[in-house]
Design an enzyme around this catalytic site. Structure first.
Site, PDB file in Angstrom:
ATOM      1  N   HIS A   1       8.214 -30.575  10.686  1.00 30.44           N
ATOM      2  CA  HIS A   1       7.625 -29.260  10.416  1.00 30.44           C
ATOM      3  C   HIS A   1       6.473 -29.376   9.427  1.00 30.44           C
ATOM      4  O   HIS A   1       5.495 -28.637   9.516  1.00 30.44           O
ATOM      5  CB  HIS A   1       8.694 -28.293   9.915  1.00 30.44           C
ATOM      6  CG  HIS A   1       9.825 -28.119  10.877  1.00 30.44           C
ATOM      7  ND1 HIS A   1       9.639 -27.577  12.124  1.00 30.44           N
ATOM      8  CD2 HIS A   1      11.133 -28.461  10.800  1.00 30.44           C
ATOM      9  CE1 HIS A   1      10.791 -27.578  12.774  1.00 30.44           C
ATOM     10  NE2 HIS A   1      11.707 -28.110  11.996  1.00 30.44           N
TER      11      HIS A   1
ATOM     12  N   THR B   1       3.224  -1.116   8.746  1.00 28.29           N
ATOM     13  CA  THR B   1       3.790  -1.967   9.796  1.00 28.29           C
ATOM     14  C   THR B   1       4.041  -3.404   9.340  1.00 28.29           C
ATOM     15  O   THR B   1       4.741  -4.150  10.035  1.00 28.29           O
ATOM     16  CB  THR B   1       2.803  -2.056  10.982  1.00 28.29           C
ATOM     17  OG1 THR B   1       1.566  -2.602  10.479  1.00 28.29           O
ATOM     18  CG2 THR B   1       2.552  -0.692  11.615  1.00 28.29           C
TER      19      THR B   1
ATOM     20  N   HIS C   1      10.774 -23.558   8.997  1.00 24.38           N
ATOM     21  CA  HIS C   1       9.897 -24.313   9.901  1.00 24.38           C
ATOM     22  C   HIS C   1       8.406 -24.169   9.586  1.00 24.38           C
ATOM     23  O   HIS C   1       7.655 -25.119   9.771  1.00 24.38           O
ATOM     24  CB  HIS C   1      10.143 -23.865  11.349  1.00 24.38           C
ATOM     25  CG  HIS C   1      11.455 -24.350  11.894  1.00 24.38           C
ATOM     26  ND1 HIS C   1      11.790 -24.245  13.219  1.00 24.38           N
ATOM     27  CD2 HIS C   1      12.518 -24.946  11.292  1.00 24.38           C
ATOM     28  CE1 HIS C   1      13.003 -24.755  13.411  1.00 24.38           C
ATOM     29  NE2 HIS C   1      13.469 -25.179  12.253  1.00 24.38           N
TER      30      HIS C   1
ATOM     31  N   CYS D   1       3.444  -2.858   4.014  1.00 22.26           N
ATOM     32  CA  CYS D   1       2.544  -1.760   4.372  1.00 22.26           C
ATOM     33  C   CYS D   1       3.266  -0.951   5.434  1.00 22.26           C
ATOM     34  O   CYS D   1       4.484  -1.072   5.582  1.00 22.26           O
ATOM     35  CB  CYS D   1       1.165  -2.260   4.804  1.00 22.26           C
ATOM     36  SG  CYS D   1       1.128  -3.277   6.293  1.00 22.26           S
TER      37      CYS D   1
ATOM     38  N   ASP E   1       0.878  -1.171   0.000  1.00 23.09           N
ATOM     39  CA  ASP E   1       0.000   0.000   0.000  1.00 23.09           C
ATOM     40  C   ASP E   1       0.918   1.225   0.000  1.00 23.09           C
ATOM     41  O   ASP E   1       2.148   1.095  -0.153  1.00 23.09           O
ATOM     42  CB  ASP E   1      -0.997  -0.033   1.175  1.00 23.09           C
ATOM     43  CG  ASP E   1      -0.344   0.227   2.538  1.00 23.09           C
ATOM     44  OD1 ASP E   1       0.908   0.306   2.610  1.00 23.09           O
ATOM     45  OD2 ASP E   1      -1.081   0.341   3.533  1.00 23.09           O
TER      46      ASP E   1
HETATM   47  C1  RB5 Z   1      -1.842   2.851   6.348  1.00 22.97           C
HETATM   48  O1  RB5 Z   1      -1.848   4.124   6.927  1.00 22.97           O
HETATM   49  C2  RB5 Z   1      -1.469   1.812   7.391  1.00 22.97           C
HETATM   50  O2  RB5 Z   1      -2.513   1.625   8.268  1.00 22.97           O
HETATM   51  C3  RB5 Z   1      -1.091   0.528   6.716  1.00 22.97           C
HETATM   52  O3  RB5 Z   1      -0.018   0.767   5.845  1.00 22.97           O
HETATM   53  C4  RB5 Z   1      -0.629  -0.610   7.597  1.00 22.97           C
HETATM   54  O4  RB5 Z   1       0.349  -0.214   8.501  1.00 22.97           O
HETATM   55  C5  RB5 Z   1      -1.671  -1.434   8.212  1.00 22.97           C
HETATM   56  O5  RB5 Z   1      -1.409  -2.410   8.915  1.00 22.97           O
END
Ligand code: RB5
Length: 141
Positions: free
Chosen positions: A132, A66, A97, A64, A7
């Site tokens: 595994h 995080t 694994h 993304c 994203d």
């Molecule tokens: C987008 O702002 C953010 O929420 C997305 O990139 C991500 O971190 C979601 O888990």
């Protein structure tokens, strides 16, 4: 074949990973996004996973902000085993694994150097099978 997706929060990291893979002569599919405009990560995660479930690709990398949202979506899809990683040991071991087929990374969490190291560890590791495989079968069923 490798498939990549992000994203807006992971766009720059995806660009860096694509450059890195090109330098290694590796082929990949890019399912977007293609700029920093805001986009909903579930759309991209589902698009990427469909490339794996259709067998157009074997391995995916999702970025993304995080890495967490992408991994949540991806893990709801049968046949997808996604791991959100921020250390190289986990990136390697989740292939060895858990037979993970999707690596999820946080563009707002990781520096580019570490992220590329995670990618290399993930792509170069091999599933060990044996006990595994039995454990993976227990949750795939
Ligand atoms: C987008 O702002 C953010 O929420 C997305 O990139 C991500 O971190 C979601 O888990």
């Amino acid at each position: 074949m490798i498939v990549l997706g992000s994203d807006h929060g992971g766009f720059e990291l995806k660009e860096a990973i694509m450059k890195h893979l090109k330098e290694q002569g590796k082929e990949f599919i890019d399912v977007g996004c293609y700029n920093t405009d805001s986009v909903d990560y579930p759309i991209i995660a589902k698009k990427l996973c469909s490339k794996i479930t259709s067998k157009e690709a074997e391995i995916g990398i999702l970025c993304c902000g995080t890495g967490i949202g992408m991994s949540m979506v991806a893990n709801k899809i049968r046949g997808i085993r996604a791991a959100c990683c921020s250390d190289t040991f986990s990136a390697r071991l989740t292939r060895m694994h858990n037979n993970a087929n999707v690596l999820c990374l946080g563009g707002r969490v990781l520096g580019i150097g570490l992220a590329l190291d995670l990618v290399d560890n993930f792509l170069n590791a091999e599933f060990e099978g044996g006990r595994h495989q039995r454990r993976v079968d227990m949750f795939e069923d």
